[in-house]
Design a protein around this motif. Structure first.
Motif, short mmCIF file in Angstrom:
data_model
loop_
_atom_site.label_atom_id
_atom_site.label_comp_id
_atom_site.label_asym_id
_atom_site.label_seq_id
_atom_site.Cartn_x
_atom_site.Cartn_y
_atom_site.Cartn_z
N GLU A 184 -33.30 14.12 -52.53
CA GLU A 184 -33.04 14.57 -51.16
C GLU A 184 -33.79 13.75 -50.11
O GLU A 184 -33.32 13.59 -48.99
N HIS A 185 -34.97 13.26 -50.46
CA HIS A 185 -35.84 12.59 -49.48
C HIS A 185 -35.87 11.07 -49.62
O HIS A 185 -36.43 10.39 -48.75
N SER A 245 -33.65 8.52 -49.32
CA SER A 245 -33.05 7.69 -48.26
C SER A 245 -33.87 7.73 -46.98
O SER A 245 -34.10 6.69 -46.35
N GLU A 246 -34.31 8.91 -46.60
CA GLU A 246 -35.10 9.06 -45.38
C GLU A 246 -36.43 8.31 -45.48
O GLU A 246 -36.82 7.58 -44.55
N ASP A 247 -37.13 8.46 -46.59
CA ASP A 247 -38.42 7.77 -46.76
C ASP A 247 -38.23 6.26 -46.92
O ASP A 247 -39.04 5.48 -46.44
N TYR A 248 -37.15 5.87 -47.60
CA TYR A 248 -36.89 4.43 -47.77
C TYR A 248 -36.59 3.78 -46.41
O TYR A 248 -36.99 2.64 -46.17
N ALA A 249 -35.93 4.52 -45.52
CA ALA A 249 -35.66 4.00 -44.18
C ALA A 249 -36.96 3.69 -43.44
O ALA A 249 -37.03 2.73 -42.66
N VAL A 250 -38.00 4.48 -43.69
CA VAL A 250 -39.31 4.23 -43.07
C VAL A 250 -39.84 2.87 -43.53
O VAL A 250 -40.34 2.07 -42.73
N ASN A 303 -37.77 0.10 -41.88
CA ASN A 303 -38.11 -0.08 -40.47
C ASN A 303 -39.39 -0.88 -40.30
O ASN A 303 -39.51 -1.69 -39.39
N TYR A 341 -41.14 12.42 -54.58
CA TYR A 341 -41.46 13.28 -53.45
C TYR A 341 -42.17 14.50 -54.02
O TYR A 341 -41.63 15.19 -54.90
N GLY A 385 -42.38 10.79 -41.74
CA GLY A 385 -41.71 9.62 -41.17
C GLY A 385 -42.60 8.44 -40.88
O GLY A 385 -42.20 7.51 -40.17
#
Length: 151
Positions: free
Chosen positions: A43-44, A46-51, A54, A95, A141
């Motif tokens: 669940e997490h 993609s969001e953490d990988y985006a960090v 960035n 996670y 984030g």
């Protein structure tokens, strides 16, 4: 290691192999694997990988990991040549609960952890490592810690 105490291996049952989820998320052609807390980690991821994206994974390796990796023993070595010689062979994500002593808020909280495993990829780094790992911790984030250890 040691931030995710709830993921310690159970030494009493050596016959059970951990389940591994191989994600569709890749870095440099290497898929990111999840070995623990699989459903919540998925669940997490993609969001953490985006960090990481960035910030720039190459930048994280160059600016935060290589200084740790060089230590005093290799302080005269060229950072760019070291970077070229670090070959990633595995990436693992989890996670889970981060222990309060490692959290920037000094409280137990959920965080993401990426572990990039490196081996020597050229002659320049062949005397520096057999295998080493870089850990990147993502909380709310933001990258809150980059560390490493010998494998």
């Amino acid at each position: 290691m040691g931030l995710f105490d709830m993921f310690k291996k159970n030494k009493t049952n050596n016959n059970i192999k951990p389940q591994i989820y191989i994600s569709q998320v890749e870095y440099d052609g290497i898929p990111i694997e999840i070995e623990f807390n699989i459903d919540e980690s998925k669940e997490h991821l993609s969001e953490d990988y985006a960090v990481l994206q960035n910030e720039g994974i190459d930048k994280i390796i160059k600016d935060r990991f290589i200084p740790w990796f060089k230590t005093d023993k290799f302080k005269d070595r060229d950072d760019n040549l070291i970077y070229e010689g670090l070959k990633i062979y595995d990436i693992v994500y989890c996670y889970g609960m981060i222990d309060a002593r490692y959290s920037p808020t000094q409280q137990q909280e959920m965080a993401g952890q990426f572990t990039f495993f490196f081996e020597s990829g050229n002659e320049y780094t062949s005397d520096m490592l057999e295998s080493t790992a870089m850990e990147i911790y993502v909380l709310n984030g933001k990258i809150v810690k980059v560390d490493g250890y010998e494998v």
